[in-house]
Design an enzyme around this catalytic site. Sequence first.
Site, PDB file in Angstrom:
ATOM      1  N   ARG A 110       1.768   1.891  -3.584  1.00 23.75           N
ATOM      2  CA  ARG A 110       0.645   2.390  -4.390  1.00 23.75           C
ATOM      3  C   ARG A 110       0.274   3.821  -4.000  1.00 23.75           C
ATOM      4  NH1 ARG A 110      -3.689  -1.895  -3.789  1.00 23.75           N
ATOM      5  NH2 ARG A 110      -4.833  -0.539  -5.185  1.00 23.75           N
ATOM      6  N   LEU A 150     -12.901  -2.709 -21.606  1.00 22.03           N
ATOM      7  CA  LEU A 150     -12.014  -3.039 -22.715  1.00 22.03           C
ATOM      8  C   LEU A 150     -12.473  -4.316 -23.408  1.00 22.03           C
ATOM      9  CD1 LEU A 150      -9.533  -1.608 -23.782  1.00 22.03           C
ATOM     10  CD2 LEU A 150      -8.121  -2.993 -22.244  1.00 22.03           C
ATOM     11  N   THR A 207     -14.458  -2.678 -14.895  1.00 23.91           N
ATOM     12  CA  THR A 207     -14.340  -3.664 -13.814  1.00 23.91           C
ATOM     13  C   THR A 207     -14.590  -5.065 -14.363  1.00 23.91           C
ATOM     14  OG1 THR A 207     -15.180  -4.358 -11.637  1.00 23.91           O
ATOM     15  CG2 THR A 207     -16.715  -3.137 -13.030  1.00 23.91           C
ATOM     16  N   ASN A 216     -12.228   1.663  -6.651  1.00 22.11           N
ATOM     17  CA  ASN A 216     -10.817   2.045  -6.659  1.00 22.11           C
ATOM     18  C   ASN A 216     -10.445   2.777  -5.382  1.00 22.11           C
ATOM     19  OD1 ASN A 216     -10.891   0.995  -9.184  1.00 22.11           O
ATOM     20  ND2 ASN A 216     -10.899   2.970 -10.250  1.00 22.11           N
ATOM     21  N   CYS A 238      -1.399   6.903  15.474  1.00 19.05           N
ATOM     22  CA  CYS A 238      -2.794   7.280  15.219  1.00 19.05           C
ATOM     23  C   CYS A 238      -2.980   8.773  15.438  1.00 19.05           C
ATOM     24  CB  CYS A 238      -3.720   6.499  16.155  1.00 19.05           C
ATOM     25  SG  CYS A 238      -5.435   7.070  16.055  1.00 19.05           S
ATOM     26  N   HIS A 259     -14.392   0.407  -1.463  1.00 18.23           N
ATOM     27  CA  HIS A 259     -13.288  -0.428  -0.979  1.00 18.23           C
ATOM     28  C   HIS A 259     -12.235   0.383  -0.225  1.00 18.23           C
ATOM     29  CE1 HIS A 259     -14.215  -3.824  -4.127  1.00 18.23           C
ATOM     30  NE2 HIS A 259     -15.036  -3.839  -3.097  1.00 18.23           N
ATOM     31  N   TYR A 306       0.828  -1.223   0.000  1.00 16.48           N
ATOM     32  CA  TYR A 306       0.000   0.000   0.000  1.00 16.48           C
ATOM     33  C   TYR A 306       0.858   1.269   0.000  1.00 16.48           C
ATOM     34  CZ  TYR A 306      -4.042  -2.884   0.054  1.00 16.48           C
ATOM     35  OH  TYR A 306      -4.996  -3.795  -0.333  1.00 16.48           O
TER      36      TYR A 306
HETATM   37  C1  BJW Z   1     -10.267  -1.371 -19.047  1.00 16.77           C
HETATM   38  C2  BJW Z   1      -9.146  -0.694 -19.443  1.00 16.77           C
HETATM   39  C3  BJW Z   1      -9.366   0.488 -20.109  1.00 16.77           C
HETATM   40  C4  BJW Z   1      -8.445  -2.434 -18.477  1.00 16.77           C
HETATM   41  N1  BJW Z   1     -10.616   0.904 -20.324  1.00 16.77           N
HETATM   42  N2  BJW Z   1     -11.507  -1.039 -19.247  1.00 16.77           N
HETATM   43  C5  BJW Z   1     -17.308 -16.913  -3.563  1.00 16.77           C
HETATM   44  C6  BJW Z   1     -18.342 -16.477  -4.402  1.00 16.77           C
HETATM   45  C7  BJW Z   1     -18.792 -15.162  -4.368  1.00 16.77           C
HETATM   46  C8  BJW Z   1     -18.253 -14.234  -3.488  1.00 16.77           C
HETATM   47  C9  BJW Z   1     -17.240 -14.682  -2.645  1.00 16.77           C
HETATM   48  C10 BJW Z   1     -16.793 -15.995  -2.694  1.00 16.77           C
HETATM   49  N3  BJW Z   1     -15.794 -16.125  -1.764  1.00 16.77           N
HETATM   50  C11 BJW Z   1     -15.612 -14.916  -1.169  1.00 16.77           C
HETATM   51  C12 BJW Z   1     -16.491 -14.030  -1.705  1.00 16.77           C
HETATM   52  C13 BJW Z   1     -16.633 -12.587  -1.350  1.00 16.77           C
HETATM   53  C14 BJW Z   1     -15.429 -11.792  -1.836  1.00 16.77           C
HETATM   54  C15 BJW Z   1     -15.262 -12.020  -3.345  1.00 16.77           C
HETATM   55  O1  BJW Z   1     -15.955 -11.450  -4.161  1.00 16.77           O
HETATM   56  N4  BJW Z   1     -14.289 -12.847  -3.717  1.00 16.77           N
HETATM   57  C16 BJW Z   1     -14.067 -13.151  -5.135  1.00 16.77           C
HETATM   58  C17 BJW Z   1     -12.583 -13.271  -5.389  1.00 16.77           C
HETATM   59  C18 BJW Z   1     -14.857 -14.404  -5.488  1.00 16.77           C
HETATM   60  N5  BJW Z   1     -15.727 -10.398  -1.564  1.00 16.77           N
HETATM   61  C19 BJW Z   1     -15.433  -9.849  -0.404  1.00 16.77           C
HETATM   62  O2  BJW Z   1     -14.833 -10.476   0.474  1.00 16.77           O
HETATM   63  C20 BJW Z   1     -15.926  -8.440  -0.171  1.00 16.77           C
HETATM   64  N6  BJW Z   1     -16.647  -8.383   1.049  1.00 16.77           N
HETATM   65  C21 BJW Z   1     -17.783  -9.070   1.225  1.00 16.77           C
HETATM   66  O3  BJW Z   1     -18.255  -9.788   0.348  1.00 16.77           O
HETATM   67  O4  BJW Z   1     -18.370  -8.844   2.434  1.00 16.77           O
HETATM   68  C22 BJW Z   1     -19.581  -9.570   2.742  1.00 16.77           C
HETATM   69  C23 BJW Z   1     -20.818  -8.938   2.209  1.00 16.77           C
HETATM   70  C24 BJW Z   1     -21.997  -9.638   2.282  1.00 16.77           C
HETATM   71  C25 BJW Z   1     -23.174  -9.089   1.796  1.00 16.77           C
HETATM   72  C26 BJW Z   1     -23.178  -7.818   1.260  1.00 16.77           C
HETATM   73  C27 BJW Z   1     -22.017  -7.122   1.217  1.00 16.77           C
HETATM   74  C28 BJW Z   1     -20.846  -7.683   1.678  1.00 16.77           C
HETATM   75  C29 BJW Z   1     -14.756  -7.470  -0.055  1.00 16.77           C
HETATM   76  C30 BJW Z   1     -14.038  -7.326  -1.342  1.00 16.77           C
HETATM   77  C31 BJW Z   1     -12.797  -6.453  -1.171  1.00 16.77           C
HETATM   78  C32 BJW Z   1     -12.039  -6.303  -2.476  1.00 16.77           C
HETATM   79  N7  BJW Z   1     -10.815  -5.680  -2.232  1.00 16.77           N
HETATM   80  C33 BJW Z   1      -9.898  -5.434  -3.347  1.00 16.77           C
HETATM   81  C34 BJW Z   1      -8.500  -5.060  -2.803  1.00 16.77           C
HETATM   82  C35 BJW Z   1      -8.519  -3.912  -1.874  1.00 16.77           C
HETATM   83  C36 BJW Z   1      -8.388  -2.612  -2.575  1.00 16.77           C
HETATM   84  C37 BJW Z   1      -7.020  -2.403  -3.166  1.00 16.77           C
HETATM   85  O5  BJW Z   1      -6.018  -2.882  -2.645  1.00 16.77           O
HETATM   86  O6  BJW Z   1      -6.974  -1.715  -4.194  1.00 16.77           O
HETATM   87  O7  BJW Z   1     -10.423  -4.424  -4.202  1.00 16.77           O
HETATM   88  S1  BJW Z   1      -9.683  -6.829  -4.437  1.00 16.77           S
HETATM   89  C38 BJW Z   1      -9.495  -5.893  -5.905  1.00 16.77           C
HETATM   90  O8  BJW Z   1     -10.532  -6.331  -6.795  1.00 16.77           O
HETATM   91  C39 BJW Z   1      -9.781  -4.429  -5.515  1.00 16.77           C
HETATM   92  C40 BJW Z   1     -10.733  -4.036  -6.589  1.00 16.77           C
HETATM   93  O9  BJW Z   1     -11.524  -2.943  -6.160  1.00 16.77           O
HETATM   94  C41 BJW Z   1     -11.523  -5.299  -6.867  1.00 16.77           C
HETATM   95  C42 BJW Z   1     -12.191  -5.344  -8.199  1.00 16.77           C
HETATM   96  O10 BJW Z   1     -11.238  -5.320  -9.230  1.00 16.77           O
HETATM   97  P1  BJW Z   1     -11.553  -4.522 -10.565  1.00 16.77           P
HETATM   98  O11 BJW Z   1     -11.642  -3.085 -10.276  1.00 16.77           O
HETATM   99  O12 BJW Z   1     -12.689  -5.146 -11.261  1.00 16.77           O
HETATM  100  O13 BJW Z   1     -10.180  -4.742 -11.380  1.00 16.77           O
HETATM  101  P2  BJW Z   1      -9.769  -5.947 -12.337  1.00 16.77           P
HETATM  102  O14 BJW Z   1      -8.298  -5.876 -12.519  1.00 16.77           O
HETATM  103  O15 BJW Z   1     -10.310  -7.240 -11.874  1.00 16.77           O
HETATM  104  O16 BJW Z   1     -10.486  -5.619 -13.718  1.00 16.77           O
HETATM  105  C43 BJW Z   1     -10.150  -4.493 -14.495  1.00 16.77           C
HETATM  106  C44 BJW Z   1     -11.062  -4.443 -15.712  1.00 16.77           C
HETATM  107  O17 BJW Z   1     -10.787  -3.262 -16.424  1.00 16.77           O
HETATM  108  C45 BJW Z   1     -10.866  -5.619 -16.679  1.00 16.77           C
HETATM  109  O18 BJW Z   1     -12.141  -6.153 -17.045  1.00 16.77           O
HETATM  110  C46 BJW Z   1     -10.190  -4.990 -17.900  1.00 16.77           C
HETATM  111  O19 BJW Z   1     -10.585  -5.571 -19.133  1.00 16.77           O
HETATM  112  C47 BJW Z   1     -10.703  -3.563 -17.809  1.00 16.77           C
HETATM  113  N8  BJW Z   1      -9.807  -2.579 -18.398  1.00 16.77           N
HETATM  114  N9  BJW Z   1      -8.017  -1.464 -19.047  1.00 16.77           N
HETATM  115  C48 BJW Z   1     -11.659   0.114 -19.902  1.00 16.77           C
HETATM  116  N10 BJW Z   1      -8.325   1.214 -20.551  1.00 16.77           N
END
Ligand code: BJW
Length: 240
Positions: A61, A205, A179, A94, A138, A111, A58
Amino acid sequence: MADMPMRNIVILTGAGISAESGLATFRASDGLWEDHRVEDVATPEAYARDPALVHRFYDARRARLHEVEPNAAHLALARLDAEWPGELLIVTQNVDDLHERAGAKRLLHMHGELNSGWCLACDGRFAWVGPMGEEAECKVCAAHGMVRPDIVWFGEMPYDMDRIDEALMNADLFVSIGTSGAVYPAAGFVQTAKYRGAQTLEINLEPSQGSIFFGERRYGPAGLEVPKWVDEMLAGADAE
Ligand code: BJW
């Protein structure tokens, strides 16, 4: 797109909207950090096991934020935010600050934020600039070594879910930008919005994991596709 009157818009953004600013996405081939997948560093368990490693991730970043600028997609969404006459909410996954630097106001960071710290001793959250490291003090209770990045890790509850759910319930249009649809609950927003009768649009994309759920899909770089879409939306709003 605009064949019915639209007032309330919810826009979900992900790492792809910041890619053209020079920030790496998570799941592309360049998405590994020091050979770690985000799933290996963005968990409370990883932090308990190796806090120095997670702080390095972090801190690096956070430092990178000073080297990048908002791109045409961030600027276009800020313009839509300023000029759209109805309700609008930008929900970003993000943790960068490019939406606010572009001028967006109606914005939630579901997030968390790189520029924020969270004290595990007093539960205080506060602005953070520069490296945090393991011994940070803190700004609320002055405890040492209890401050972690104010980031939502896997297994933790994203921020502002009540406000997001309410906005999705009232949305006429849900737009997902840059996303992969790999991470819940954000990946499920399209189905919630659709179930409530909203139109849905994906701008990415390439097709995301949830692309089949969207009524309309536009594929190309966000820096080109988002300004085009915003121009159409604002031209439609002027015509009404
Ligand atoms: C372009 C481009 C250009 C490129 N133009 N496009 C099993 C099944 C279902 C769910 C779960 C499961 N086991 C666990 C879970 C839950 C879990 C989860 O979803 N896990 C999955 C891996 C399956 N989720 C959680 O734990 C969340 N909490 C939760 O669920 O709490 C319980 C709850 C219950 C009920 C209601 C609500 C909540 C918490 C999730 C925390 C995610 N944290 C992160 C990291 C921290 C932040 C950081 O360090 O930055 O957040 S993970 C990471 O992924 C980050 C992002 O925000 C997140 C999403 O990624 P994103 O933004 O989609 O990026 P990419 O790289 O995946 O995609 C980029 C896209 O852009 C691509 O499609 C490219 O094509 C495109 N692109 N260039 C347009 N120029």
